[in-house]
Scaffold this motif. Structure first.
Motif, PDB file in Angstrom:
ATOM      1  N   SER A  14      -2.971  -6.773  17.367  1.00 23.20           N
ATOM      2  CA  SER A  14      -3.646  -5.557  17.641  1.00 23.20           C
ATOM      3  C   SER A  14      -3.926  -4.581  16.671  1.00 23.20           C
ATOM      4  CB  SER A  14      -2.930  -4.964  18.852  1.00 23.20           C
ATOM      5  OG  SER A  14      -1.707  -4.440  18.221  1.00 23.20           O
ATOM      6  N   ARG A  15      -4.548  -3.808  16.802  1.00 19.79           N
ATOM      7  CA  ARG A  15      -4.964  -2.763  15.558  1.00 19.79           C
ATOM      8  C   ARG A  15      -3.594  -2.062  15.199  1.00 19.79           C
ATOM      9  NH1 ARG A  15      -8.821   0.929  12.924  1.00 19.79           N
ATOM     10  NH2 ARG A  15      -7.751   3.130  12.830  1.00 19.79           N
ATOM     11  N   ALA A  16      -2.895  -1.788  16.323  1.00 18.87           N
ATOM     12  CA  ALA A  16      -1.517  -1.076  15.971  1.00 18.87           C
ATOM     13  C   ALA A  16      -0.636  -1.947  15.255  1.00 18.87           C
ATOM     14  CB  ALA A  16      -0.882  -0.648  17.490  1.00 18.87           C
ATOM     15  N   GLU A  17      -0.674  -3.409  15.789  1.00 22.30           N
ATOM     16  CA  GLU A  17       0.332  -4.044  14.962  1.00 22.30           C
ATOM     17  C   GLU A  17      -0.086  -4.467  13.404  1.00 22.30           C
ATOM     18  OE1 GLU A  17       1.802  -6.991  18.663  1.00 22.30           O
ATOM     19  OE2 GLU A  17      -0.141  -7.349  17.653  1.00 22.30           O
ATOM     20  N   ARG A  18      -1.400  -4.539  13.421  1.00 24.97           N
ATOM     21  CA  ARG A  18      -1.901  -4.758  11.934  1.00 24.97           C
ATOM     22  C   ARG A  18      -1.741  -3.359  11.483  1.00 24.97           C
ATOM     23  NH1 ARG A  18      -2.806  -8.230   8.302  1.00 24.97           N
ATOM     24  NH2 ARG A  18      -4.980  -8.343   7.591  1.00 24.97           N
ATOM     25  N   GLN A  19      -1.993  -2.358  11.678  1.00 24.84           N
ATOM     26  CA  GLN A  19      -1.644  -1.128  10.986  1.00 24.84           C
ATOM     27  C   GLN A  19      -0.089  -1.005  10.416  1.00 24.84           C
ATOM     28  OE1 GLN A  19      -1.539   2.867  13.386  1.00 24.84           O
ATOM     29  NE2 GLN A  19      -3.144   3.542  11.761  1.00 24.84           N
ATOM     30  N   SER A  20       0.776  -1.298  11.536  1.00 26.38           N
ATOM     31  CA  SER A  20       2.330  -1.220  11.102  1.00 26.38           C
ATOM     32  C   SER A  20       2.441  -2.165  10.115  1.00 26.38           C
ATOM     33  CB  SER A  20       2.990  -1.559  12.350  1.00 26.38           C
ATOM     34  OG  SER A  20       4.457  -1.723  12.051  1.00 26.38           O
ATOM     35  N   GLN A  21       1.713  -3.487  10.140  1.00 24.19           N
ATOM     36  CA  GLN A  21       2.081  -4.385   8.962  1.00 24.19           C
ATOM     37  C   GLN A  21       1.425  -4.009   7.721  1.00 24.19           C
ATOM     38  OE1 GLN A  21      -0.440  -7.738   8.626  1.00 24.19           O
ATOM     39  NE2 GLN A  21       0.980  -9.048   8.676  1.00 24.19           N
ATOM     40  N   VAL A  22       0.292  -3.078   7.559  1.00 25.98           N
ATOM     41  CA  VAL A  22      -0.172  -2.603   6.299  1.00 25.98           C
ATOM     42  C   VAL A  22       0.649  -1.499   5.801  1.00 25.98           C
ATOM     43  CG1 VAL A  22      -2.295  -1.726   5.463  1.00 25.98           C
ATOM     44  CG2 VAL A  22      -2.693  -3.322   6.898  1.00 25.98           C
ATOM     45  N   VAL A  23       1.101  -0.634   6.733  1.00 28.59           N
ATOM     46  CA  VAL A  23       1.977   0.556   6.181  1.00 28.59           C
ATOM     47  C   VAL A  23       3.205  -0.023   5.806  1.00 28.59           C
ATOM     48  CG1 VAL A  23       3.178   2.534   7.139  1.00 28.59           C
ATOM     49  CG2 VAL A  23       0.751   2.196   7.968  1.00 28.59           C
ATOM     50  N   ALA A  24       3.718  -0.893   6.249  1.00 30.02           N
ATOM     51  CA  ALA A  24       4.955  -1.510   5.800  1.00 30.02           C
ATOM     52  C   ALA A  24       4.882  -2.056   4.302  1.00 30.02           C
ATOM     53  CB  ALA A  24       5.603  -2.492   6.424  1.00 30.02           C
ATOM     54  N   ALA A  25       3.746  -2.884   4.086  1.00 31.77           N
ATOM     55  CA  ALA A  25       3.678  -3.296   2.817  1.00 31.77           C
ATOM     56  C   ALA A  25       3.033  -2.158   1.950  1.00 31.77           C
ATOM     57  CB  ALA A  25       2.204  -4.386   2.902  1.00 31.77           C
ATOM     58  N   LEU A  26       2.326  -1.195   2.350  1.00 26.56           N
ATOM     59  CA  LEU A  26       1.860  -0.237   1.136  1.00 26.56           C
ATOM     60  C   LEU A  26       3.145   0.864   0.891  1.00 26.56           C
ATOM     61  CD1 LEU A  26      -1.682   0.544   1.902  1.00 26.56           C
ATOM     62  CD2 LEU A  26      -0.771  -0.961   0.480  1.00 26.56           C
ATOM     63  N   THR A  27       3.958   1.039   1.907  1.00 22.40           N
ATOM     64  CA  THR A  27       4.972   2.038   1.718  1.00 22.40           C
ATOM     65  C   THR A  27       5.926   1.394   0.840  1.00 22.40           C
ATOM     66  OG1 THR A  27       4.901   2.599   3.961  1.00 22.40           O
ATOM     67  CG2 THR A  27       7.113   2.966   2.772  1.00 22.40           C
ATOM     68  N   ALA A  78      -2.997  -9.998  -0.571  1.00 21.08           N
ATOM     69  CA  ALA A  78      -2.067 -10.878  -0.149  1.00 21.08           C
ATOM     70  C   ALA A  78      -2.347 -10.715   1.472  1.00 21.08           C
ATOM     71  CB  ALA A  78      -0.576 -10.409  -0.416  1.00 21.08           C
ATOM     72  N   LEU A  79      -2.706  -9.779   2.173  1.00 18.69           N
ATOM     73  CA  LEU A  79      -2.491  -9.627   3.544  1.00 18.69           C
ATOM     74  C   LEU A  79      -3.932 -10.023   4.091  1.00 18.69           C
ATOM     75  CD1 LEU A  79      -0.151  -6.849   4.161  1.00 18.69           C
ATOM     76  CD2 LEU A  79       0.440  -8.907   4.758  1.00 18.69           C
ATOM     77  N   ASP A  80      -4.934 -10.060   3.191  1.00 17.59           N
ATOM     78  CA  ASP A  80      -6.360 -10.273   3.432  1.00 17.59           C
ATOM     79  C   ASP A  80      -6.734  -9.053   4.583  1.00 17.59           C
ATOM     80  OD1 ASP A  80      -6.466 -12.675   2.656  1.00 17.59           O
ATOM     81  OD2 ASP A  80      -6.028 -13.976   4.355  1.00 17.59           O
ATOM     82  N   VAL A  81      -6.313  -7.784   3.809  1.00 17.87           N
ATOM     83  CA  VAL A  81      -6.950  -6.688   4.555  1.00 17.87           C
ATOM     84  C   VAL A  81      -8.040  -5.910   3.525  1.00 17.87           C
ATOM     85  CG1 VAL A  81      -6.216  -4.228   4.691  1.00 17.87           C
ATOM     86  CG2 VAL A  81      -4.761  -6.158   5.109  1.00 17.87           C
ATOM     87  N   PRO A  82      -9.111  -5.467   4.175  1.00 19.01           N
ATOM     88  CA  PRO A  82     -10.505  -4.981   3.577  1.00 19.01           C
ATOM     89  C   PRO A  82     -10.228  -3.689   2.890  1.00 19.01           C
ATOM     90  CG  PRO A  82     -10.842  -5.701   5.707  1.00 19.01           C
ATOM     91  CD  PRO A  82      -9.433  -6.048   5.590  1.00 19.01           C
ATOM     92  N   VAL A  83     -10.720  -3.388   1.757  1.00 18.39           N
ATOM     93  CA  VAL A  83     -10.285  -2.230   0.939  1.00 18.39           C
ATOM     94  C   VAL A  83     -11.849  -1.407   0.609  1.00 18.39           C
ATOM     95  CG1 VAL A  83      -9.551  -1.189  -1.214  1.00 18.39           C
ATOM     96  CG2 VAL A  83      -8.207  -3.165  -0.233  1.00 18.39           C
TER      97      VAL A  83
END
Length: 500
Positions: A14-27, A78-83
């Motif tokens: 879900s968007r929330a799960e994806r957000q949590s994953q990205v926030v953890a990586a960028l933190t 690494a997470l295949d996240v758009p920038v």
């Protein structure tokens, strides 16, 4: 670093799960104050100057060092996240509109002028430096940075590189691509890259000309080496009135045909002059169908000779009134209306969409008359301002974005302006870029094979397609949906446009 996910895993989050994953990586790579993800914090980043289209990003990253930029890109790759890289957000084509499942990478904190060399007439600046700040820093040395978009008080040099920005003096002094020596930055994989060099020419392929105007699709710009110009000894501006659009358009072509390259050659129609005169009181002729601003700069002798020649050409081609600035204050007053065309339009309409196409100079009157007919067709007002010297149009279509029907008619109106420009031998953009605004119109100007060539360049820099995805280059499916431009009996027929 978290392991990359498979496509099936991506789809299941879900968007929330994806957000949590990205926030953890960028933190792990950014301090807490450099990371935003709550809706109230990310809403200010949901659009650029094209406010009709909005999307909140998953996360906003505000790095302060080059190492942090690199780390963000490595984590996202690494997470295949758009920038989506963002400067000041003054772009007018939706180029900085966020990806709903991506990271908006703000370069706002990279605002230092690193080196200014008056001997070599160059400056090395970070990507977040304001355009006007370069000229302000160079002024004590009698130098300035020539490209001067109307947003120069706020727009950043990194954004100028992304869009290949111009300005009212681009006719004589060129666009961003003509005034930049070197661009440094990072690819989506975190690789440090450099385009161009400190010399006038660099070895190998001319990749500098590819990255300038690439709209954030190839690399994230962190540093730019710009050329500086000596400030002219004198500049004077002619303000010429015309009682007929065709006479004004023909006068523009005649000035260039006479071998004169003005420092600036701008055109405004009657609705635009009315809007700006009420805003800045520039002294414009409100009875004129169009006015031209023609500037000459150089030595006093050069300016006197060129002003005389331009006066003669304008008079010969039907100018009903001609005024020449007698001092610097009056010159700036003449230009104040042109420089404030966009905010002046904002005072008389809830919203406006500023189009951006380029046509042959000899067709200026034709396109203005065609736009007048489109106003009737779509039931919307349009005020026009032009970089007339190089045929770059900026029609401002006025509408209310709270009315879905008006927005749709505005989209159709804008698409017809772009398609008509192509039919007249022009292009769908001059300096604002494609972004999301002109994706459909790219299907009109370029074939599937040509778009695929552009995708090939994109893949060479960004094989996963993570940098500013879904913009600039339309997919085959999108072009198939849009269909071909149909011109029958001089009328352009539009299919129903797929919404962005």
């Amino acid at each position: 670093m978290n392991a990359p996910l498979s496509s099936q895993q991506h789809d299941s989050l879900s968007r929330a799960e994806r957000q949590s994953q990205v926030v953890a990586a960028l933190t792990a790579v950014l301090p807490a104050h450099a990371l935003l993800w709550n809706s109230e914090d990310t809403t200010p980043y949901e659009c650029d100057g094209l406010t009709a289209y909005r999307q909140r990003p998953l996360v906003v990253a505000l790095p302060e060092t080059y190492a942090e930029v690199q780390a963000v890109l490595l984590a996202c790759h690494a997470l295949d996240v758009p920038v989506v890289a963002r400067g000041a957000g003054t772009g007018l084509s939706g180029g900085a509109m966020p990806h709903k499942l991506g990271v908006t990478l703000s370069l706002a904190k990279f605002n230092k002028i690193l080196k200014l060399d008056p001997i070599s007439r160059t400056a090395v600046v970070q990507g977040g430096v304001r355009n006007l700040a370069i000229s302000e820093a160079a002024a004590p040395h009698g130098l300035y940075y020539a490209p001067d978009p109307s947003s120069q008080i706020a727009c950043t040099i990194g954004g100028n590189v992304a869009e290949n920005s111009g300005g009212v003096h681009c006719l004589k002094y060129g666009l961003t691509v003509h005034n930049v020596l070197k661009v440094r930055g990072f690819t989506i994989e975190g690789e440090e890259v450099e385009f161009g060099g400190d010399a006038l020419d660099a070895a190998g392929f001319d990749l500098l000309s590819i990255v300038i105007g690439s709209e954030g699709m190839l690399a994230v710009t962190t540093e730019v080496t710009v050329k500086l110009m000596p400030k002219p000894q004198l500049a004077r501006c002619i303000m010429a009135s015309f009682d007929d659009l065709r006479k004004a358009g023909d006068a523009v072509a005649a000035v260039i045909a006479a071998g004169i390259i003005p420092a600036g050659l701008e055109m405004m129609d009657k609705p635009m002059t009315a809007a700006v005169e009420a805003f800045v009181h520039a002294g414009y002729d409100l009875s004129a169908a169009a006015i031209l601003l023609c500037e000459s700069d150089g030595t006093p002798e050069e300016v006197e000779e060129e002003i005389g020649r331009m006066n003669a050409v304008l008079s010969l081609h039907g100018a009903t009134a001609i005024a020449v600035s007698q001092n610097e204050a009056e010159r700036l007053r003449f230009w104040s209306g042109r420089k404030n065309a966009f905010p002046a339009s904002g005072r008389i309409s809830p919203d406006y969409m500023c189009m951006d196409s380029t046509i042959p100079r000899k067709r200026l009157a034709d396109i203005l008359l065609a736009i007048g007919e489109m106003e009737k067709k779509y039931g919307l007002r349009c005020a026009n301002v032009f970089h007339a010297g190089d045929g770059n149009l900026h029609p401002l279509i006025m509408f209310d974005a709270n009315d879905a029907d008006q927005l749709h008619r505005c989209e159709l109106f804008g698409a017809e302006i772009l398609e008509t420009s192509v039919a007249m031998g022009g292009t769908i953009t001059g300096e604002h870029g494609v972004g999301v605004e002109k994706l459909n119109s790219m299907c009109v100007q370029f074939s599937a094979q040509e778009n695929e060539q552009m995708f090939g360049v994109k893949r060479a820099f960004d094989s996963k397609g993570l940098l500013n995805p879904g913009k600039v280059i339309p997919t085959l499916n999108r072009c198939a949906d849009y269909g071909k431009m149909l011109v029958r009996d001089g009328q352009i027929t539009h299919p129903d446009l797929p919404r962005f």
